[in-house]
Scaffold this active site. Sequence first.
Site, PDB file in Angstrom:
ATOM      1  CG  ASN A  14      10.349 111.048 -15.140  1.00 60.87           C
ATOM      2  OD1 ASN A  14       9.413 111.014 -14.346  1.00 60.87           O
ATOM      3  ND2 ASN A  14      11.601 111.249 -14.751  1.00 60.87           N
ATOM      4  CE  LYS A  56       7.301 104.777  -8.684  1.00 59.73           C
ATOM      5  NZ  LYS A  56       6.622 106.035  -8.596  1.00 59.73           N
ATOM      6  CG  HIS A 104       0.198 114.134 -13.868  1.00 58.31           C
ATOM      7  ND1 HIS A 104       1.299 114.843 -14.316  1.00 58.31           N
ATOM      8  CD2 HIS A 104       0.649 112.883 -13.595  1.00 58.31           C
ATOM      9  CE1 HIS A 104       2.364 114.064 -14.302  1.00 58.31           C
ATOM     10  NE2 HIS A 104       2.000 112.863 -13.873  1.00 58.31           N
ATOM     11  CD  GLU A 125      14.041 110.612 -11.704  1.00 57.34           C
ATOM     12  OE1 GLU A 125      13.070 110.399 -10.960  1.00 57.34           O
ATOM     13  OE2 GLU A 125      14.022 111.427 -12.632  1.00 57.34           O
TER      14      GLU A 125
HETATM   15  N1  GLY Z   1       6.581 109.173 -10.639  1.00 58.54           N
HETATM   16  C1  GLY Z   1       7.885 108.929 -11.063  1.00 58.54           C
HETATM   17  C2  GLY Z   1       8.766 108.330 -10.010  1.00 58.54           C
HETATM   18  O1  GLY Z   1       8.268 107.921  -8.977  1.00 58.54           O
HETATM   19  O2  GLY Z   1       9.943 108.267 -10.188  1.00 58.54           O
END
Ligand code: GLY
Length: 376
Positions: free
Chosen positions: A252, A234, A273, A244
Amino acid sequence: MSDAALSGTVHVDLGARAYDVRIGAGLLAGAGAEIAPLLGSRKRVVVVSDETVAAAHLPALKAGLAAEGIACEALSLTPGEATKCWRELEHVTEWLLAQKVERRDVVVALGGGVIGDLVGFAAAILRRGVRFVQIPTSLLAQVDSSVGGKTGINSPAGKNLIGAFHQPSLVLADIDVLATLAPRDFLAGYGEVVKYGLLGDATFFHWLEDNAAGLVARNPQVLAHAVTRSVEMKAEIVVRDETEQGDRALLNLGHTFCHALEAATGYSDRLLHGEGVAIGCALAFELSARLGLCPQEDPSRLRAHLAQMGMKRDLSDIPGDLPSAEALFDLMGQDKKVLDGAIRFILARGIGQAFVTADVPREAVLDVLRDGLAAR
Ligand code: GLY
């Protein structure tokens, strides 16, 4: 097993907004030492949590803070998604002001994704931005929502439609708290873990397959690795694309299908979820295979792993009625990720090789949904 084997740090390298995610056992007890360097002369933090999490973990956090002479005032909210709303945002921000929280102070969010998102947003708007620390207590929050700075609340018009990017100053992911999660919540969070292997790291996916028994048994060493690798992935993506504009959309994977299924089930406990993410990933791989993009065996391999974990993996695993394929497709069109009217899908060229595309024939999506619904 030594505690050292269970601890690690992932640095989220965002320049002036950089921070560490610490992952390990005993981090609540050590929270004072971790947070002290962020504080000025005022040795005090304010903590916002929910009633369930506070009952389970606030005493340990308070003791960890007190060990470093840090005082703490705490507010506990009603647990549940309904708390991510305008009314509770006002409640939290007015409480923070009543606590005389200033620009140099630190707000602590102790809880799952609802608390992290709401409190992070309150910190973003309070006095035009105060620092906050995420102490995520669900698996989903540890591997996803606590990292990357997406904060916000829901609107009657949809989930997460009001918010801000506001990076935390520190994240403390205490592996010990995962032992206290209800089995269904733990597995739902795992939907986000498996997503990372599927989207960008086939070796990690193989490791998850090989370690399914340890994951189900919540072996701390296995969990520490799973959380660390997820957070590393992440962090890499967030550093490439904080707001984004591109690559972050890969996170996603499974979510376009998931959001339609969550809307169709009324955001109720018929489908959590993370369960929707797991089913959504299976549908995204099914669609990729039918479009000839990924090997035909990948969707069944994914489903087999989800079965190993005892997880929902098909539309037939969702209790109660679902709308038609066409109605589900329309719900996908209401997703936040729709751009210029085109639904953006995250598809895959294989396990670990996801990509973003708006070039997906409607009929192919409908076929996947129709077949999934017919199997119910
Ligand atoms: N949960 C997706 C993001 O943090 O972009």
